[in-house]
Scaffold this motif. Structure first.
Motif, PDB file in Angstrom:
ATOM      1  N   LYS A   1       3.413  -1.785  -5.530  1.00  0.00           N
ATOM      2  CA  LYS A   1       4.254  -1.631  -6.709  1.00  0.00           C
ATOM      3  C   LYS A   1       3.912  -0.323  -7.410  1.00  0.00           C
ATOM      4  O   LYS A   1       2.751   0.050  -7.511  1.00  0.00           O
ATOM      5  CB  LYS A   1       4.065  -2.799  -7.661  1.00  0.00           C
ATOM      6  CG  LYS A   1       4.537  -4.132  -7.082  1.00  0.00           C
ATOM      7  CD  LYS A   1       4.400  -5.255  -8.085  1.00  0.00           C
ATOM      8  CE  LYS A   1       4.890  -6.572  -7.514  1.00  0.00           C
ATOM      9  NZ  LYS A   1       4.774  -7.682  -8.478  1.00  0.00           N
ATOM     10  N   THR A   2       4.989   0.381  -7.929  1.00  0.00           N
ATOM     11  CA  THR A   2       4.793   1.643  -8.655  1.00  0.00           C
ATOM     12  C   THR A   2       5.608   1.605  -9.932  1.00  0.00           C
ATOM     13  O   THR A   2       6.482   0.748 -10.097  1.00  0.00           O
ATOM     14  CB  THR A   2       5.236   2.846  -7.792  1.00  0.00           C
ATOM     15  OG1 THR A   2       6.636   2.732  -7.547  1.00  0.00           O
ATOM     16  CG2 THR A   2       4.465   2.900  -6.477  1.00  0.00           C
ATOM     17  N   SER A   3       5.302   2.552 -10.839  1.00  0.00           N
ATOM     18  CA  SER A   3       6.023   2.618 -12.116  1.00  0.00           C
ATOM     19  C   SER A   3       7.291   3.461 -12.011  1.00  0.00           C
ATOM     20  O   SER A   3       7.995   3.636 -13.001  1.00  0.00           O
ATOM     21  CB  SER A   3       5.106   3.190 -13.205  1.00  0.00           C
ATOM     22  OG  SER A   3       4.681   4.491 -12.838  1.00  0.00           O
ATOM     23  N   TYR A   4       7.543   3.977 -10.847  1.00  0.00           N
ATOM     24  CA  TYR A   4       8.720   4.845 -10.674  1.00  0.00           C
ATOM     25  C   TYR A   4       9.541   4.319  -9.475  1.00  0.00           C
ATOM     26  O   TYR A   4       9.049   3.537  -8.662  1.00  0.00           O
ATOM     27  CB  TYR A   4       8.291   6.292 -10.434  1.00  0.00           C
ATOM     28  CG  TYR A   4       7.303   6.440  -9.297  1.00  0.00           C
ATOM     29  CD1 TYR A   4       7.736   6.569  -7.967  1.00  0.00           C
ATOM     30  CD2 TYR A   4       5.927   6.436  -9.555  1.00  0.00           C
ATOM     31  CE1 TYR A   4       6.813   6.687  -6.937  1.00  0.00           C
ATOM     32  CE2 TYR A   4       5.007   6.551  -8.516  1.00  0.00           C
ATOM     33  CZ  TYR A   4       5.461   6.686  -7.209  1.00  0.00           C
ATOM     34  OH  TYR A   4       4.566   6.800  -6.178  1.00  0.00           O
TER      35      TYR A   4
ATOM     36  N   LYS B   1      11.174   4.320  -5.972  1.00  0.00           N
ATOM     37  CA  LYS B   1      10.851   4.891  -4.666  1.00  0.00           C
ATOM     38  C   LYS B   1      12.146   5.141  -3.902  1.00  0.00           C
ATOM     39  O   LYS B   1      13.210   4.612  -4.245  1.00  0.00           O
ATOM     40  CB  LYS B   1       9.956   3.926  -3.899  1.00  0.00           C
ATOM     41  CG  LYS B   1       8.616   3.647  -4.598  1.00  0.00           C
ATOM     42  CD  LYS B   1       7.773   2.687  -3.824  1.00  0.00           C
ATOM     43  CE  LYS B   1       8.324   1.279  -3.954  1.00  0.00           C
ATOM     44  NZ  LYS B   1       8.253   0.759  -5.313  1.00  0.00           N
TER      45      LYS B   1
END
Length: 688
Positions: A48-51, A53
């Motif tokens: 999981k990322t804050s931006y 993909k």
């Protein structure tokens, strides 16, 4: 890759049948759900990322594309369901002749075309499925009295004929008819005063371009060449039927005459514009159930009609698609002898039903109206609806509905005494396109070779179609130049006046014999019949009083040999004839290539005594059984089989088979009073 495949599947629904909304929407929604599942599983299996993909952007784009497809399907379905109130053409078909609007479909469950399925609670006629519709043809002797003053002359003639046709249409409606065909010259009559330009113009009509999709019934224009069009348009609309008529068309070719045309057609540039500013055509046109003109065919193959120009437009102009899914071709009279438009449309467009208006000229020994029409219908396996002009004194006689596409039965009238007569029959055919009852659009095209479903429960089943012709003929007399011209009469008085005389020279135009179509007395009608010169045919005289089976052969040019096995227990003379070459018709004006094998009854061994209408009684006899085979070079072979009363044999009495490239006509029993039995082949590629 799997996600991309899901979007491609969704895109493929845009190519589905437009009427199959449930299939299209379910496939698209399933594709959307699968994409959403892929997105969820993929998101859970990666960090999981804050931006956002790239994989997120990929799935979001695909999901939005699938959603857009679903919304477009809903929008198209909304347009489709509401399209029946629009007058603009709409169809997914790319074929130009099917792109015209198919108008409102009346519910035909009881009397007309059957339907076998529903779509959104609307009945559907599916492409390739059996259709049963009710057809009518009119044997008609037009009003032709030129009365001066008021609404006399040509204007009075066309209006009166339009009014009478309307009365017959009302009768047809009461019998549940879906399509009514009217004969050639049924509106203007044969008495057109062609040598008087203004009088001739008065019996012609302005005709709209079908692409305009206009119903003359609702127009307020008052030009003199318009009123019959308005009456006939209102007739079709009032009786909610397809109406096929034939009339003389005045097509403006100069701005001044074009300004008189209420339909604002483009100026006609097909030919050099004549001094009068009009190009005249013998035109067959179709009104749909709303009175809209949906087809206009200009006769291509004229027969002794110098007042008209041959049509130059594509054979597609002779096509029209009905709201019960049947694709029709038009053709007029002499067109049946040529490739265009009827034969071409049967071969290249898959047409199974043909509407024909005619003012036929009977020619022995092969080309009498019912024989030609039945032979064409049987050989091409098409339903042929023929409306004939009734004027036997000018050799014009005979109408019928021939069911060559289904059970080979027919319902005809061929009687000089019949007068005006409506012939009605149920017709079995195959839908060429899918149409939605109440939806008003065409959504598919039947492909040749597909299986035709059997009768389904709930479909309309036609009554038994009459097999025997409704033809009655009386005593016959012969003009004593048998090579030229015959007449048939019923108790014709000896003091017959000049209007009843028959020309002795076949070069004379049949129009030499004026005879009012409106007879105020009760004398019988004579039937003018021409006779071909048979001098160039190969003749083999057959044996009579045979004890057993005999064999005969007659050969001609192009390798044509006709072989006959037969039994002839009677004492009358029969001959086997063979011919391959140019046939001359229309007083030497028309030439075409034909191959002929036929058995003919003859008065004597003189070939030109064969198939004449004899003076005095001819003894009854029986010929056959027989089997006739020919080594033809053409595949277009039309059977001709009729007796000495000119009554055609029912199709179940003789068989036609093909073996090794040769065609055979055969009977299992002896046939009574045979006049003509054989094949009339057309070798179109060798026409001069």
């Amino acid at each position: 890759m799997p996600s991309l495949i899901q979007v491609l599947i969704s895109l493929a629904t845009l190519r589905f049948d437009i009427a199959d909304f449930q299939d299209r929407i379910m496939v698209s929604l399933t594709s959307l759900l699968v994409l959403a599942t892929f997105f969820t599983q993929t998101s859970q299996s990666i960090p999981k990322t804050s931006y956002l993909k790239l994989i997120d952007i990929w799935f979001v784009a695909l999901i939005f594309e699938d959603f857009a497809i679903i919304m477009s399907l809903v929008y198209v379905e909304t347009l489709r369901l509401g399209h029946h109130i629009s007058r603009k053409p709409y169809s997914l078909l790319s074929i130009p002749f099917l792109s015209r609007r198919v108008t409102r479909v009346k519910d035909l469950t009881g009397n007309g075309a059957g339907h076998v399925a529903t779509q959104n609670n609307r009945p559907v006629v599916r492409a390739g499925e059996e259709v049963i519709y009710k057809a009518a043809v009119l044997e008609y002797e037009p009003y032709n009295q030129w009365i001066q003053g008021g609404e006399g002359g040509g204007v009075g003639i066309v209006k009166e004929n339009a009014r009478i046709i309307s009365e017959f249409a009302a009768q047809a409606k009461a019998m549940g008819v879906d399509i009514l065909v009217v004969p050639e010259y049924g509106v203007q009559s044969l008495d057109m005063h062609t040598t008087a330009p203004l009088e001739f113009l008065s019996v012609t009509q302005f005709v709209p371009d079908p692409e305009i999709l206009i119903a003359p019934c609702g127009m307020d224009s008052e030009p003199q060449n318009f009123e019959a069009m308005r009456i006939l348009s209102c007739t079709a609309a009032t009786n909610e039927m397809y109406l096929v008529i034939d009339l003389g068309e005045a097509s403006p070719c100069r701005p001044d005459t074009g300004s008189l045309n209420p339909f604002n057609n483009t100026l006609d540039t097909s030919y050099t514009c004549p001094p009068g500013g009009y190009i005249f055509y013998n035109t067959q046109l179709v009104f749909d159930r709303t009175g809209t003109v949906i087809a206009r065919y200009r006769k291509k193959n004229l027969f002794l009609e110098p007042q008209f120009h041959p049509g130059t437009e594509s054979d597609d102009t002779a096509l029209f698609l009905t709201d019960f899914g049947v694709l029709f071709s038009l053709q007029v009279c002499f067109d049946i002898a040529w490739q265009h438009p009827g034969l071409s449309n049967v071969l290249t467009k898959g047409v199974k039903d043909v509407a024909m208006s005619t003012a036929w000229v009977d020619n022995l020994p092969f080309l009498i109206a019912p024989s030609v029409q039945n032979g064409w219908s049987r050989a091409l396996e098409v339903n042929l609806l023929v409306a004939g002009h009734h004027r036997p004194e000018r050799s014009k006689l005979g109408s019928g509905i021939y069911l060559g596409q289904s059970d080979l039965t027919y319902n005809i009238v061929y009687d000089s005494e019949s007068g005006n007569q409506l012939i009605v029959s149920d017709v079995r055919s195959v839908a060429a396109a899918t149409v939605v009852v109440g939806g008003g659009e065409v959504v598919g095209l039947k492909k040749q070779g597909q299986h035709v479903p059997q009768q389904r429960e709930g479909q309309h089943v036609p009554q038994q179609v009459q097999k025997d012709p409704i033809a009655v003929h009386g005593a016959r007399t012969l003009d004593r130049n048998p090579h030229e011209l015959h007449r048939r009469t019923r108790n014709l008085p000896e003091d017959t006046d000049a209007s009843h005389r028959v020309a002795r020279n076949s070069q004379e135009n049949a129009r030499k014999f004026p005879h009012s179509a409106q007879n105020s007395d009760t004398r019988s009608r004579e039937h003018l019949v021409y006779h071909d010169d048979l001098s160039n045919y190969t003749q083999t005289v057959l044996l009579s009083n045979t004890a057993g089976e005999e064999t005969a052969q007659a050969c001609h040019d192009d390798g044509l040999c006709c072989t006959l096995t037969y039994t002839n227990t009677g004492g009358l003379t029969y001959s086997l004839l063979a011919y391959s070459g140019i046939i001359v018709q229309g007083f030497h004006d028309y030439r075409f290539y034909a191959q002929v094998c036929s058995v003919l009854w003859c008065e004597s061994e003189d070939v030109n005594s064969c198939a004449v209408i004899s003076e005095g009684a001819v003894p009854d006899d029986a010929f056959g059984p027989f089997s006739l085979t020919g080594t033809f070079k053409t595949d277009f072979l039309y059977p001709a089989f009729f007796d000495r009363d000119l009554t055609i044999a029912t199709n179940d009495l003789y068989a036609i088979t093909v073996s090794g490239g040769n065609q055979t006509m055969s009977t299992e029993v002896a046939m009574g009073n045979v006049m003509t039995a054989g094949f009339y082949g057309r070798w179109y590629d060798r026409d001069p």
